[in-house]
Scaffold this motif. Structure first.
Motif, PDB file in Angstrom:
ATOM      1  N   PHE A   1     -20.097  91.927  41.749  1.00 11.51           N
ATOM      2  CA  PHE A   1     -19.031  91.341  40.932  1.00 11.51           C
ATOM      3  C   PHE A   1     -17.872  92.321  40.780  1.00 11.51           C
ATOM      4  CE2 PHE A   1     -16.968  90.550  36.861  1.00 11.51           C
ATOM      5  CZ  PHE A   1     -16.775  89.177  36.882  1.00 11.51           C
ATOM      6  N   LEU A   2     -18.195  93.584  40.550  1.00  9.49           N
ATOM      7  CA  LEU A   2     -17.168  94.616  40.379  1.00  9.49           C
ATOM      8  C   LEU A   2     -16.348  94.782  41.647  1.00  9.49           C
ATOM      9  CD1 LEU A   2     -16.477  96.596  38.007  1.00  9.49           C
ATOM     10  CD2 LEU A   2     -17.712  98.340  39.289  1.00  9.49           C
ATOM     11  N   LEU A   3     -16.997  94.766  42.801  1.00  6.65           N
ATOM     12  CA  LEU A   3     -16.284  94.938  44.072  1.00  6.65           C
ATOM     13  C   LEU A   3     -15.395  93.736  44.374  1.00  6.65           C
ATOM     14  CD1 LEU A   3     -19.068  96.564  46.293  1.00  6.65           C
ATOM     15  CD2 LEU A   3     -17.028  97.664  45.347  1.00  6.65           C
TER      16      LEU A   3
ATOM     17  N   MET B   1      -7.918  92.566  42.862  1.00  6.05           N
ATOM     18  CA  MET B   1      -6.852  93.357  42.261  1.00  6.05           C
ATOM     19  C   MET B   1      -5.958  93.974  43.330  1.00  6.05           C
ATOM     20  SD  MET B   1      -9.050  95.251  39.281  1.00  6.05           S
ATOM     21  CE  MET B   1      -7.769  96.488  38.991  1.00  6.05           C
ATOM     22  N   LEU B   2      -6.569  94.584  44.330  1.00  6.66           N
ATOM     23  CA  LEU B   2      -5.786  95.247  45.384  1.00  6.66           C
ATOM     24  C   LEU B   2      -5.015  94.236  46.221  1.00  6.66           C
ATOM     25  CD1 LEU B   2      -8.417  97.910  46.554  1.00  6.66           C
ATOM     26  CD2 LEU B   2      -6.445  98.252  45.049  1.00  6.66           C
TER      27      LEU B   2
ATOM     28  N   SER C   1      -8.915  88.937  37.328  1.00  2.00           N
ATOM     29  CA  SER C   1      -9.418  90.036  38.154  1.00  2.00           C
ATOM     30  C   SER C   1      -9.466  91.354  37.386  1.00  2.00           C
ATOM     31  CB  SER C   1      -8.547  90.186  39.403  1.00  2.00           C
ATOM     32  OG  SER C   1      -8.524  88.998  40.149  1.00  2.00           O
ATOM     33  N   SER C   2      -8.317  91.776  36.840  1.00  6.28           N
ATOM     34  CA  SER C   2      -8.238  93.099  36.216  1.00  6.28           C
ATOM     35  C   SER C   2      -9.077  93.199  34.945  1.00  6.28           C
ATOM     36  CB  SER C   2      -6.776  93.448  35.905  1.00  6.28           C
ATOM     37  OG  SER C   2      -6.002  93.449  37.076  1.00  6.28           O
TER      38      SER C   2
ATOM     39  N   GLU D   1     -16.443  94.514  33.150  1.00  6.68           N
ATOM     40  CA  GLU D   1     -17.690  94.795  33.863  1.00  6.68           C
ATOM     41  C   GLU D   1     -17.967  96.289  33.915  1.00  6.68           C
ATOM     42  OE1 GLU D   1     -21.141  93.496  35.716  1.00  6.68           O
ATOM     43  OE2 GLU D   1     -19.530  92.295  34.815  1.00  6.68           O
ATOM     44  N   LEU D   2     -16.936  97.082  34.111  1.00  7.34           N
ATOM     45  CA  LEU D   2     -17.094  98.530  34.181  1.00  7.34           C
ATOM     46  C   LEU D   2     -17.549  99.096  32.843  1.00  7.34           C
ATOM     47  CD1 LEU D   2     -16.646 100.756  36.347  1.00  7.34           C
ATOM     48  CD2 LEU D   2     -14.385 101.123  35.351  1.00  7.34           C
TER      49      LEU D   2
END
Length: 436
Positions: free
Chosen positions: A228-230, A236-237, A295-296, A302-303
């Protein structure tokens, strides 16, 4: 023969009635046609832009928007200085918790801290010539978010002291001291009670958490999901690069070509430029919404294993302007409801007066975040934001259902290009035409 003819006639008549009914109830084909036409029209505009201007996308040029001098980073230094205000809030709360200072003194210290938090960065941005408009806007956004967070930090700790002084264990939902351990359906973290929350770890977790409302015990997720984080990181990128490309390739040439019609007051050309800008501007706004709120913020949540992921609701179905403003930015809406609207209502303020006050504060901060970095104040921008009040009343009173939803979309698609063009025009006149 006549019997068969009559049967066939009834069958044809029944099919005709059914066909007529289905033709008025199923619009899928028309909607698909609209989507195809929309894609084709925008593809033509994008192809025309490439043929006329060539490829204008230059990611390296974005750096110049934040820095004038590669060895001088004023916006970053301004953000680092914000730690002073965080520490001032923490140590004020510590003194209040042990009774070293009175509530009156604490309120005065918070007033000084929060007032300085707003005016110090704006004075710095207006004074320093080395800070760019984009860098200044980013720094002011950070300070505005910090202002709202520290205000919530002050209120919640004050409510907890009220509980302790009255020896009550619970408060009403409008004035609640959130000290009950919560979970996101999995792991329950250590319970924190006042004043055990007054630590560096706690306040910095709140500062970086994707919320504006302080809690002693935030809902927490059991673990960090790497997949999920990836996915959120990739989004984002990708979307930030897409936004930069669309701004450079599509919006900048349109805005540059709009300056002469505005100077000549050519209204027909001004309307044509505004409508031409509306498409890329709205597309970029939608991409920005997804990039930031989905996204952000989900990446940060999540982080940090932050459990509350309600960052927006179905604002695209808004049938009133009020519903849109309440659901497109849930963190700000919750903050306004908890720390502004309900306290005003608790003091006997009329509902419409309280809502008007919220629009007034919102207009102030919108103008604050734009006019200070551009080093100009425009009354029309402030009044434009306040025009949402009569618009909200009109849509809520006279328009319902799809008509109200269409009115909300029109205000979003048309209103933003007008503001962009007028801001850029005024900035161009003040900083370039007047100097030449």
């Amino acid at each position: 023969f006549f019997f068969l003819t009559e049967v066939n006639y009834c069958h044809v008549l029944q099919e005709s009635l059914l066909s007529s009914a289905s033709g008025y109830s199923n619009y899928r084909g028309i909607l698909n046609w609209c989507v195809v036409m929309l894609v084709l029209c925008n593809a033509r505009l994008f192809l025309e832009n490439l043929i006329k201007y060539g490829i204008l996308v230059d990611p390296i040029q974005v750096v110049s928007l934040f820095l004038k001098d590669p060895y001088n980073w004023p916006a970053s230094c301004l953000i680092i200085v914000s730690n002073v205000f965080i520490m001032a809030a923490l140590y004020t709360e510590r003194r209040l918790s042990v009774g070293t200072i009175s509530e009156t003194t604490g309120t005065f210290l918070y007033l000084v801290n929060l007032t300085t938090l707003l005016f110090f960065p704006s004075a710095t941005v207006l004074t320093l010539t080395s800070i760019t408009p984009v860098g200044g806007a980013f720094a002011l956004c950070v300070y505005t978010v910090l202002f709202m967070k520290l205000y919530s930090y002050k209120d919640v700790n004050m409510w907890c002291r009220e509980i302790r002084h009255t020896k009550a264990r619970t408060l009403t939902r409008s004035h609640s001291c959130p000290s009950i351990a919560q979970s996101n359906g999995s792991a329950v973290h250590a319970h924190v009670s006042y004043p055990g929350n007054l630590t560096h770890r706690d306040i910095y977790y709140f500062v970086f958490a994707p919320t504006l409302c302080y809690e002693l015990n935030f809902p927490r997720s059991p673990r960090i999901r790497k997949s999920f984080l990836l996915r959120r990181l990739f989004e984002m990128l990708f979307f930030i690069q897409l936004q930069i490309g669309l701004v450079q390739q599509w919006m900048v040439p349109t805005i540059q070509n709009s300056m002469k019609p505005f100077q000549d007051m050519d209204f027909s050309r001004m309307i044509e430029r505004m409508l031409k800008l509306a498409v890329p501007n709205h597309l970029i706004w939608l991409i920005f919404f997804y990039w930031f709120f989905h996204s952000s913020m989900n990446f940060v949540a999540e982080l940090m294993r932050f459990g509350d992921r309600e960052f927006y609701q179905d604002w695209w179905n808004s049938e009133t302007v009020t519903y849109f403003w309440s659901n497109w930015n849930i963190p700000v809406h919750k903050w306004c409801l908890r720390h502004f609207y309900k306290p005003l209502m608790g003091r006997g303020v009329n509902k419409w007066v309280a809502q008007t006050a919220i629009f007034l504060v919102s207009a102030f901060f919108h103008e604050y975040l734009v006019s200070v970095p551009l080093k100009m104040f425009r009354l029309w921008a402030f009044m434009g934001m306040m025009s949402q009040i009569p618009l909200a009343w009109f849509v809520g009173r006279f328009l319902r259902g799809n008509y109200g939803n269409a009115a909300v979309w029109i205000s979003l698609i048309i209103g933003q290009p007008i503001a962009v063009l007028m801001y850029v025009h005024d900035f161009y006149v003040l900083h370039y035409v007047s100097q030449s």
